[in-house]
Design a protein around this motif. Structure first.
Motif, PDB file in Angstrom:
ATOM      1  N   LEU A 164       0.829  -1.199   0.000  1.00  0.00           N
ATOM      2  CA  LEU A 164       0.000   0.000   0.000  1.00  0.00           C
ATOM      3  C   LEU A 164       0.870   1.258   0.000  1.00  0.00           C
ATOM      4  CD1 LEU A 164      -2.882  -0.830   2.530  1.00  0.00           C
ATOM      5  CD2 LEU A 164      -2.982  -0.808   0.028  1.00  0.00           C
ATOM      6  N   GLY A 165       1.977   1.189   0.714  1.00  0.00           N
ATOM      7  CA  GLY A 165       2.901   2.311   0.725  1.00  0.00           C
ATOM      8  C   GLY A 165       3.495   2.578  -0.642  1.00  0.00           C
ATOM      9  N   PHE A 166       3.846   1.504  -1.349  1.00  0.00           N
ATOM     10  CA  PHE A 166       4.400   1.643  -2.692  1.00  0.00           C
ATOM     11  C   PHE A 166       3.364   2.233  -3.658  1.00  0.00           C
ATOM     12  CE2 PHE A 166       5.135  -0.258  -6.938  1.00  0.00           C
ATOM     13  CZ  PHE A 166       6.362   0.334  -7.217  1.00  0.00           C
ATOM     14  N   LEU A 167       2.117   1.751  -3.557  1.00  0.00           N
ATOM     15  CA  LEU A 167       1.049   2.269  -4.412  1.00  0.00           C
ATOM     16  C   LEU A 167       0.759   3.739  -4.108  1.00  0.00           C
ATOM     17  CD1 LEU A 167      -1.408  -0.777  -4.344  1.00  0.00           C
ATOM     18  CD2 LEU A 167       0.149  -0.114  -6.190  1.00  0.00           C
ATOM     19  N   SER A 168       0.830   4.099  -2.811  1.00  0.00           N
ATOM     20  CA  SER A 168       0.622   5.500  -2.433  1.00  0.00           C
ATOM     21  C   SER A 168       1.715   6.389  -3.010  1.00  0.00           C
ATOM     22  CB  SER A 168       0.604   5.636  -0.903  1.00  0.00           C
ATOM     23  OG  SER A 168      -0.477   4.915  -0.343  1.00  0.00           O
ATOM     24  N   LEU A 169       2.929   5.859  -3.034  1.00  0.00           N
ATOM     25  CA  LEU A 169       4.056   6.619  -3.585  1.00  0.00           C
ATOM     26  C   LEU A 169       3.857   6.868  -5.076  1.00  0.00           C
ATOM     27  CD1 LEU A 169       6.818   7.861  -2.923  1.00  0.00           C
ATOM     28  CD2 LEU A 169       7.851   5.652  -3.538  1.00  0.00           C
ATOM     29  N   ILE A 170       3.371   5.848  -5.790  1.00  0.00           N
ATOM     30  CA  ILE A 170       3.112   5.988  -7.225  1.00  0.00           C
ATOM     31  C   ILE A 170       2.046   7.055  -7.478  1.00  0.00           C
ATOM     32  CG2 ILE A 170       2.165   4.817  -9.260  1.00  0.00           C
ATOM     33  CD1 ILE A 170       3.450   2.251  -8.265  1.00  0.00           C
ATOM     34  N   ILE A 174       3.392  11.223   2.114  1.00  0.00           N
ATOM     35  CA  ILE A 174       3.194  11.028   3.562  1.00  0.00           C
ATOM     36  C   ILE A 174       2.558   9.668   3.845  1.00  0.00           C
ATOM     37  CG2 ILE A 174       2.027  11.878   5.623  1.00  0.00           C
ATOM     38  CD1 ILE A 174       4.323  13.608   4.748  1.00  0.00           C
ATOM     39  N   ASN A 175       1.490   9.325   3.083  1.00  0.00           N
ATOM     40  CA  ASN A 175       0.853   8.013   3.260  1.00  0.00           C
ATOM     41  C   ASN A 175       1.822   6.878   2.960  1.00  0.00           C
ATOM     42  OD1 ASN A 175      -1.596   9.030   4.057  1.00  0.00           O
ATOM     43  ND2 ASN A 175      -2.500   9.012   2.013  1.00  0.00           N
ATOM     44  N   ALA A 176       2.649   7.074   1.927  1.00  0.00           N
ATOM     45  CA  ALA A 176       3.635   6.059   1.568  1.00  0.00           C
ATOM     46  C   ALA A 176       4.612   5.814   2.715  1.00  0.00           C
ATOM     47  CB  ALA A 176       4.406   6.492   0.315  1.00  0.00           C
ATOM     48  N   LEU A 177       5.047   6.907   3.369  1.00  0.00           N
ATOM     49  CA  LEU A 177       5.965   6.770   4.508  1.00  0.00           C
ATOM     50  C   LEU A 177       5.305   6.024   5.661  1.00  0.00           C
ATOM     51  CD1 LEU A 177       7.858  10.195   4.799  1.00  0.00           C
ATOM     52  CD2 LEU A 177       8.817   7.939   4.296  1.00  0.00           C
ATOM     53  N   TRP A 178       4.066   6.392   5.982  1.00  0.00           N
ATOM     54  CA  TRP A 178       3.377   5.751   7.101  1.00  0.00           C
ATOM     55  C   TRP A 178       3.153   4.259   6.845  1.00  0.00           C
ATOM     56  CZ3 TRP A 178       3.273   7.126  11.814  1.00  0.00           C
ATOM     57  CH2 TRP A 178       3.251   8.460  12.182  1.00  0.00           C
ATOM     58  N   TYR A 179       2.629   3.942   5.667  1.00  0.00           N
ATOM     59  CA  TYR A 179       2.400   2.526   5.347  1.00  0.00           C
ATOM     60  C   TYR A 179       3.718   1.749   5.342  1.00  0.00           C
ATOM     61  CZ  TYR A 179      -2.493   3.205   3.939  1.00  0.00           C
ATOM     62  OH  TYR A 179      -3.846   3.456   3.938  1.00  0.00           O
ATOM     63  N   GLY A 180       4.747   2.351   4.760  1.00  0.00           N
ATOM     64  CA  GLY A 180       6.041   1.677   4.670  1.00  0.00           C
ATOM     65  C   GLY A 180       6.654   1.417   6.029  1.00  0.00           C
ATOM     66  N   PHE A 181       6.706   2.455   6.862  1.00  0.00           N
ATOM     67  CA  PHE A 181       7.309   2.303   8.186  1.00  0.00           C
ATOM     68  C   PHE A 181       6.493   1.367   9.074  1.00  0.00           C
ATOM     69  CE2 PHE A 181       9.524   6.543   7.550  1.00  0.00           C
ATOM     70  CZ  PHE A 181      10.792   5.964   7.460  1.00  0.00           C
ATOM     71  N   LEU A 182       5.164   1.472   8.981  1.00  0.00           N
ATOM     72  CA  LEU A 182       4.314   0.597   9.784  1.00  0.00           C
ATOM     73  C   LEU A 182       4.473  -0.853   9.338  1.00  0.00           C
ATOM     74  CD1 LEU A 182       2.233   0.428  12.016  1.00  0.00           C
ATOM     75  CD2 LEU A 182       0.436   0.864  10.340  1.00  0.00           C
TER      76      LEU A 182
END
Length: 372
Positions: free
Chosen positions: A200-206, A211-219
Protein backbone atom coordinates in the motif's frame (compact mmCIF):
# COMPACT_ATOMS: atom_id res chain seq x y z
CA UNK A 1 23.25 5.50 20.83
CA UNK A 2 20.05 4.43 22.61
CA UNK A 3 18.17 7.12 24.55
CA UNK A 4 16.23 6.25 27.64
CA UNK A 5 12.49 6.81 27.74
CA UNK A 6 11.07 9.72 29.71
CA UNK A 7 9.18 8.53 32.81
CA UNK A 8 5.83 10.31 33.04
CA UNK A 9 3.70 8.89 35.86
CA UNK A 10 2.32 5.68 37.33
CA UNK A 11 -1.16 4.22 36.93
CA UNK A 12 -2.17 1.28 39.15
CA UNK A 13 1.52 0.81 39.92
CA UNK A 14 2.50 0.62 36.23
CA UNK A 15 5.13 3.09 35.03
CA UNK A 16 4.12 5.09 31.93
CA UNK A 17 7.10 6.16 29.79
CA UNK A 18 7.49 8.36 26.72
CA UNK A 19 9.92 7.30 24.02
CA UNK A 20 11.66 10.13 22.16
CA UNK A 21 10.17 8.88 18.88
CA UNK A 22 6.75 9.90 20.25
CA UNK A 23 7.55 13.55 19.60
CA UNK A 24 7.83 12.80 15.86
CA UNK A 25 4.30 11.45 15.58
CA UNK A 26 2.98 14.09 18.00
CA UNK A 27 4.14 16.92 15.74
CA UNK A 28 2.98 15.09 12.60
CA UNK A 29 -0.52 14.53 13.99
CA UNK A 30 -0.72 18.06 15.37
CA UNK A 31 0.37 19.63 12.07
CA UNK A 32 -1.89 17.38 9.94
CA UNK A 33 -4.95 18.20 12.05
CA UNK A 34 -4.11 21.90 12.10
CA UNK A 35 -3.38 22.13 8.38
CA UNK A 36 -6.05 19.84 6.90
CA UNK A 37 -8.66 18.28 9.19
CA UNK A 38 -9.92 21.16 11.36
CA UNK A 39 -9.73 23.94 8.68
CA UNK A 40 -11.71 21.73 6.26
CA UNK A 41 -14.53 20.77 8.63
CA UNK A 42 -14.44 23.71 11.07
CA UNK A 43 -13.39 26.81 9.06
CA UNK A 44 -13.07 30.36 10.30
CA UNK A 45 -10.23 30.16 12.82
CA UNK A 46 -6.55 31.15 12.74
CA UNK A 47 -3.78 28.63 12.14
CA UNK A 48 -2.55 29.02 15.74
CA UNK A 49 -5.99 28.09 17.07
CA UNK A 50 -5.99 25.01 14.83
CA UNK A 51 -2.46 24.23 15.99
CA UNK A 52 -3.53 24.37 19.64
CA UNK A 53 -6.60 22.20 19.01
CA UNK A 54 -4.48 19.77 17.00
CA UNK A 55 -1.99 19.46 19.88
CA UNK A 56 -4.81 18.85 22.37
CA UNK A 57 -6.28 16.21 20.04
CA UNK A 58 -2.90 14.47 19.69
CA UNK A 59 -2.43 14.36 23.47
CA UNK A 60 -5.95 12.98 23.98
CA UNK A 61 -5.29 10.39 21.28
CA UNK A 62 -2.30 9.11 23.21
CA UNK A 63 -4.31 9.21 26.42
CA UNK A 64 -6.67 6.79 24.63
CA UNK A 65 -3.66 4.65 23.68
CA UNK A 66 -2.55 4.57 27.34
CA UNK A 67 -6.03 3.37 28.38
CA UNK A 68 -5.90 0.72 25.61
CA UNK A 69 -2.55 -0.60 26.86
CA UNK A 70 -3.58 -0.23 30.49
CA UNK A 71 -6.53 -2.54 29.80
CA UNK A 72 -4.14 -5.23 28.57
CA UNK A 73 -1.95 -4.67 31.61
CA UNK A 74 -4.65 -4.83 34.26
CA UNK A 75 -6.11 -8.05 32.87
CA UNK A 76 -2.59 -9.53 32.71
CA UNK A 77 -1.87 -8.55 36.33
CA UNK A 78 -5.22 -9.98 37.42
CA UNK A 79 -4.10 -13.36 36.05
CA UNK A 80 -0.69 -13.22 37.72
CA UNK A 81 1.35 -11.95 34.75
CA UNK A 82 3.73 -9.13 35.76
CA UNK A 83 3.74 -5.90 33.74
CA UNK A 84 6.82 -3.71 34.02
CA UNK A 85 5.73 -0.55 32.21
CA UNK A 86 3.90 0.99 29.27
CA UNK A 87 5.93 2.80 26.62
CA UNK A 88 4.48 5.37 24.21
CA UNK A 89 6.38 5.62 20.94
CA UNK A 90 5.99 6.57 17.29
CA UNK A 91 3.55 3.75 16.44
CA UNK A 92 1.37 4.11 19.51
CA UNK A 93 2.06 2.24 22.73
CA UNK A 94 3.14 -1.13 24.06
CA UNK A 95 2.64 -2.77 27.44
CA UNK A 96 5.80 -4.52 28.63
CA UNK A 97 4.13 -7.78 29.71
CA UNK A 98 6.98 -9.87 31.03
CA UNK A 99 5.63 -13.41 30.64
CA UNK A 100 3.61 -15.48 28.22
CA UNK A 101 0.03 -16.16 29.24
CA UNK A 102 -0.29 -19.44 31.16
CA UNK A 103 -3.24 -20.63 29.04
CA UNK A 104 -5.11 -19.87 25.79
CA UNK A 105 -8.01 -18.45 27.80
CA UNK A 106 -5.81 -15.91 29.59
CA UNK A 107 -4.10 -15.03 26.30
CA UNK A 108 -7.51 -14.35 24.75
CA UNK A 109 -8.70 -12.19 27.67
CA UNK A 110 -5.51 -10.12 27.80
CA UNK A 111 -5.47 -9.57 24.02
CA UNK A 112 -9.18 -8.71 23.78
CA UNK A 113 -9.06 -6.18 26.62
CA UNK A 114 -7.35 -3.48 24.53
CA UNK A 115 -9.73 -3.39 21.53
CA UNK A 116 -12.71 -3.66 23.89
CA UNK A 117 -11.48 -0.58 25.77
CA UNK A 118 -11.04 1.34 22.49
CA UNK A 119 -14.54 0.36 21.33
CA UNK A 120 -15.98 1.56 24.66
CA UNK A 121 -14.12 4.86 24.35
CA UNK A 122 -15.37 5.23 20.77
CA UNK A 123 -18.99 4.72 21.87
CA UNK A 124 -18.55 7.16 24.77
CA UNK A 125 -17.30 9.87 22.41
CA UNK A 126 -20.15 9.00 20.00
CA UNK A 127 -22.70 9.58 22.77
CA UNK A 128 -20.89 12.77 23.77
CA UNK A 129 -21.07 14.01 20.15
CA UNK A 130 -24.85 13.41 20.16
CA UNK A 131 -25.23 15.25 23.46
CA UNK A 132 -23.15 18.16 22.13
CA UNK A 133 -24.31 18.75 18.54
CA UNK A 134 -22.76 22.23 18.29
CA UNK A 135 -20.69 22.67 15.13
CA UNK A 136 -17.51 24.00 16.79
CA UNK A 137 -13.93 22.91 17.50
CA UNK A 138 -14.88 21.15 20.74
CA UNK A 139 -17.32 19.04 18.75
CA UNK A 140 -14.50 18.45 16.29
CA UNK A 141 -12.24 17.08 19.04
CA UNK A 142 -15.03 14.75 20.18
CA UNK A 143 -15.64 13.46 16.65
CA UNK A 144 -11.92 13.01 16.04
CA UNK A 145 -11.50 10.96 19.23
CA UNK A 146 -14.57 8.88 18.36
CA UNK A 147 -13.10 8.11 14.94
CA UNK A 148 -9.54 7.30 16.10
CA UNK A 149 -10.69 5.03 18.94
CA UNK A 150 -12.90 3.01 16.59
CA UNK A 151 -10.02 2.93 14.09
CA UNK A 152 -7.57 1.85 16.83
CA UNK A 153 -9.87 -0.99 17.88
CA UNK A 154 -10.49 -2.21 14.32
CA UNK A 155 -6.84 -2.03 13.27
CA UNK A 156 -5.71 -3.95 16.35
CA UNK A 157 -8.29 -6.65 15.63
CA UNK A 158 -6.59 -7.55 12.33
CA UNK A 159 -5.53 -11.20 12.91
CA UNK A 160 -1.85 -10.43 12.36
CA UNK A 161 0.56 -11.23 15.20
CA UNK A 162 1.70 -9.35 17.28
CA UNK A 163 -1.39 -7.13 16.93
CA UNK A 164 -4.19 -7.89 19.39
CA UNK A 165 -6.16 -9.71 16.70
CA UNK A 166 -3.12 -11.87 16.01
CA UNK A 167 -2.86 -12.72 19.69
CA UNK A 168 -6.55 -13.59 19.78
CA UNK A 169 -6.00 -15.83 16.76
CA UNK A 170 -2.99 -17.38 18.49
CA UNK A 171 -5.07 -18.15 21.57
CA UNK A 172 -7.69 -19.92 19.43
CA UNK A 173 -5.06 -22.02 17.62
CA UNK A 174 -3.22 -22.63 20.91
CA UNK A 175 -6.39 -24.13 22.38
CA UNK A 176 -6.18 -26.84 19.69
CA UNK A 177 -2.41 -27.13 19.20
CA UNK A 178 0.71 -26.05 21.10
CA UNK A 179 1.86 -22.47 21.78
CA UNK A 180 4.83 -22.57 19.40
CA UNK A 181 2.74 -23.82 16.46
CA UNK A 182 0.07 -21.21 17.20
CA UNK A 183 2.70 -18.46 17.31
CA UNK A 184 4.28 -19.65 14.06
CA UNK A 185 0.96 -19.54 12.19
CA UNK A 186 -0.16 -16.17 13.58
CA UNK A 187 3.33 -14.70 12.96
CA UNK A 188 3.21 -15.83 9.33
CA UNK A 189 -0.11 -14.00 8.92
CA UNK A 190 1.43 -10.98 10.66
CA UNK A 191 4.33 -11.00 8.20
CA UNK A 192 1.93 -11.26 5.24
CA UNK A 193 -0.09 -8.30 6.57
CA UNK A 194 3.14 -6.31 7.01
CA UNK A 195 4.04 -6.87 3.35
CA UNK A 196 0.50 -5.84 2.38
CA UNK A 197 1.00 -2.52 4.20
CA UNK A 198 4.33 -2.02 2.43
CA UNK A 199 2.57 -2.67 -0.89
CA UNK A 200 0.00 0.00 0.00
CA UNK A 201 2.90 2.31 0.73
CA UNK A 202 4.40 1.64 -2.69
CA UNK A 203 1.05 2.27 -4.41
CA UNK A 204 0.62 5.50 -2.43
CA UNK A 205 4.06 6.62 -3.58
CA UNK A 206 3.11 5.99 -7.22
CA UNK A 207 -0.04 8.08 -6.71
CA UNK A 208 2.06 10.93 -5.31
CA UNK A 209 0.95 10.60 -1.69
CA UNK A 210 4.39 10.72 -0.07
CA UNK A 211 3.19 11.03 3.56
CA UNK A 212 0.85 8.01 3.26
CA UNK A 213 3.64 6.06 1.57
CA UNK A 214 5.96 6.77 4.51
CA UNK A 215 3.38 5.75 7.10
CA UNK A 216 2.40 2.53 5.35
CA UNK A 217 6.04 1.68 4.67
CA UNK A 218 7.31 2.30 8.19
CA UNK A 219 4.31 0.60 9.78
CA UNK A 220 4.79 -2.43 7.52
CA UNK A 221 8.49 -2.65 8.38
CA UNK A 222 7.73 -2.29 12.06
CA UNK A 223 5.09 -5.05 12.02
CA UNK A 224 7.30 -7.37 9.98
CA UNK A 225 10.16 -7.02 12.45
CA UNK A 226 7.86 -7.19 15.47
CA UNK A 227 6.26 -10.39 14.14
CA UNK A 228 9.64 -12.03 13.63
CA UNK A 229 11.01 -10.92 17.01
CA UNK A 230 7.84 -11.99 18.83
CA UNK A 231 8.02 -15.45 17.30
CA UNK A 232 11.69 -15.83 18.24
CA UNK A 233 10.94 -14.67 21.79
CA UNK A 234 8.11 -17.16 22.10
CA UNK A 235 10.34 -19.92 20.79
CA UNK A 236 12.99 -18.91 23.33
CA UNK A 237 10.41 -18.89 26.13
CA UNK A 238 9.17 -22.35 25.21
CA UNK A 239 12.73 -23.72 25.16
CA UNK A 240 13.80 -22.21 28.48
CA UNK A 241 10.53 -23.16 30.20
CA UNK A 242 11.40 -26.85 29.69
CA UNK A 243 14.52 -26.72 31.86
CA UNK A 244 15.08 -26.14 35.57
CA UNK A 245 17.86 -24.10 37.13
CA UNK A 246 19.13 -27.13 39.08
CA UNK A 247 20.06 -28.84 35.79
CA UNK A 248 22.51 -26.12 34.76
CA UNK A 249 23.77 -24.46 37.93
CA UNK A 250 27.29 -25.05 39.17
CA UNK A 251 28.10 -25.36 42.86
CA UNK A 252 30.22 -22.87 44.76
CA UNK A 253 31.70 -23.00 48.23
CA UNK A 254 30.36 -20.24 50.51
CA UNK A 255 33.01 -17.77 51.64
CA UNK A 256 33.57 -17.35 55.38
CA UNK A 257 33.05 -13.75 56.52
CA UNK A 258 36.48 -13.49 58.20
CA UNK A 259 38.36 -14.41 55.03
CA UNK A 260 40.46 -11.59 53.62
CA UNK A 261 40.05 -10.44 50.06
CA UNK A 262 43.51 -11.83 49.32
CA UNK A 263 42.50 -15.30 50.61
CA UNK A 264 39.32 -15.08 48.57
CA UNK A 265 41.17 -14.22 45.36
CA UNK A 266 43.72 -17.00 45.95
CA UNK A 267 41.54 -19.85 47.21
CA UNK A 268 38.03 -19.21 45.84
CA UNK A 269 38.02 -17.23 42.64
CA UNK A 270 40.53 -19.38 40.65
CA UNK A 271 38.51 -22.52 41.47
CA UNK A 272 34.96 -21.35 40.68
CA UNK A 273 35.52 -18.41 38.30
CA UNK A 274 32.26 -16.69 39.18
CA UNK A 275 31.50 -12.98 39.38
CA UNK A 276 29.49 -13.42 42.57
CA UNK A 277 30.04 -15.62 45.63
CA UNK A 278 27.83 -16.32 48.64
CA UNK A 279 29.10 -15.15 52.01
CA UNK A 280 27.74 -16.48 55.29
CA UNK A 281 27.22 -13.35 57.38
CA UNK A 282 27.78 -13.25 61.14
CA UNK A 283 24.01 -13.21 61.73
CA UNK A 284 23.63 -16.42 59.72
CA UNK A 285 22.03 -14.72 56.73
CA UNK A 286 23.34 -14.91 53.18
CA UNK A 287 25.35 -12.05 51.73
CA UNK A 288 26.89 -11.75 48.28
CA UNK A 289 30.36 -10.56 47.33
CA UNK A 290 30.78 -9.22 43.82
CA UNK A 291 34.05 -8.92 41.90
CA UNK A 292 33.13 -5.38 40.91
CA UNK A 293 33.02 -4.42 44.61
CA UNK A 294 36.44 -5.96 45.15
CA UNK A 295 37.89 -3.89 42.31
CA UNK A 296 36.94 -0.76 44.25
CA UNK A 297 39.24 -1.80 47.12
CA UNK A 298 42.90 -0.74 46.64
CA UNK A 299 45.19 -3.71 46.03
CA UNK A 300 47.37 -2.86 49.04
CA UNK A 301 44.30 -3.13 51.31
CA UNK A 302 43.30 -6.66 50.30
CA UNK A 303 45.14 -8.33 53.21
CA UNK A 304 43.45 -6.03 55.72
CA UNK A 305 39.94 -6.09 54.26
CA UNK A 306 37.52 -8.91 55.08
CA UNK A 307 35.01 -10.14 52.51
CA UNK A 308 32.25 -9.28 54.98
CA UNK A 309 33.31 -5.63 54.70
CA UNK A 310 32.45 -5.50 50.99
CA UNK A 311 29.64 -8.07 50.82
CA UNK A 312 26.02 -7.01 50.42
CA UNK A 313 22.70 -8.59 51.48
CA UNK A 314 21.23 -11.12 49.07
CA UNK A 315 18.35 -9.53 47.12
CA UNK A 316 17.95 -11.26 43.76
CA UNK A 317 18.10 -15.03 43.41
CA UNK A 318 16.36 -18.08 41.97
CA UNK A 319 15.42 -21.41 43.43
CA UNK A 320 16.70 -24.69 41.95
CA UNK A 321 13.15 -25.46 40.78
CA UNK A 322 12.67 -22.23 38.85
CA UNK A 323 12.82 -22.38 35.06
CA UNK A 324 15.73 -21.04 33.04
CA UNK A 325 13.22 -18.58 31.56
CA UNK A 326 12.68 -16.99 34.97
CA UNK A 327 16.44 -16.89 35.54
CA UNK A 328 17.23 -15.12 32.25
CA UNK A 329 14.39 -12.63 32.77
CA UNK A 330 15.71 -11.74 36.24
CA UNK A 331 19.19 -11.33 34.77
CA UNK A 332 17.85 -9.01 32.09
CA UNK A 333 15.75 -7.01 34.55
CA UNK A 334 18.60 -6.39 36.99
CA UNK A 335 21.42 -6.25 34.44
CA UNK A 336 23.47 -9.13 35.86
CA UNK A 337 25.07 -12.20 34.30
CA UNK A 338 24.94 -14.52 37.32
CA UNK A 339 22.37 -15.34 39.98
CA UNK A 340 22.67 -17.29 43.24
CA UNK A 341 20.57 -20.43 43.48
CA UNK A 342 18.98 -20.50 46.93
CA UNK A 343 16.84 -23.09 48.67
CA UNK A 344 15.68 -22.21 52.16
CA UNK A 345 18.63 -20.39 53.71
CA UNK A 346 21.23 -22.32 51.73
CA UNK A 347 23.05 -21.25 48.58
CA UNK A 348 23.27 -24.32 46.37
CA UNK A 349 25.15 -22.76 43.48
CA UNK A 350 25.31 -20.14 40.75
CA UNK A 351 23.44 -20.01 37.43
CA UNK A 352 25.27 -18.14 34.65
CA UNK A 353 23.95 -16.32 31.60
CA UNK A 354 26.54 -17.87 29.27
CA UNK A 355 25.37 -21.38 30.22
CA UNK A 356 21.78 -20.49 29.30
CA UNK A 357 22.87 -18.78 26.07
CA UNK A 358 24.96 -21.84 25.12
CA UNK A 359 21.87 -24.04 25.54
CA UNK A 360 19.80 -21.73 23.33
CA UNK A 361 22.55 -21.54 20.71
CA UNK A 362 22.81 -25.33 20.61
CA UNK A 363 19.03 -25.63 20.18
CA UNK A 364 18.92 -23.21 17.25
CA UNK A 365 21.95 -24.89 15.66
CA UNK A 366 20.26 -28.29 15.88
CA UNK A 367 17.09 -26.77 14.42
CA UNK A 368 19.01 -25.38 11.43
CA UNK A 369 20.68 -28.73 10.84
CA UNK A 370 17.26 -30.43 10.80
CA UNK A 371 16.01 -27.97 8.17
CA UNK A 372 18.84 -28.87 5.75
Amino acid sequence: MKFKSIPLFKLFGIQINLDFSWFIVFFLITFTLAEYFYPQYYPGHSFFVYLFVGAVSAILLFASVVLHELSHSLVAIKHGIPVREIDLFIFGGVAMIEEEAPSPKVEFLVAAAGPLCSFILGFLFYILAILYPVDDLFNGIINYLMFVNFALALFNLVPAFPLDGGRILRSIIWARKDLLTATKISSAIGTAFAYFLMLLGFLSLIQGSFINALWYGFLGLFLRNASKVSYEQTKLSVILSKYRVEQFMHTVKPVLPDESITDFMVHYFPVYRSEIFPVIASNGKINIINLNDIKNVPRNQWDLTKVSDVSKPLEVYVSPYDTLLKAIKLMNRYGVDELPVVYGNTVLGIIKRDVIEALVERFFLEEKLKER
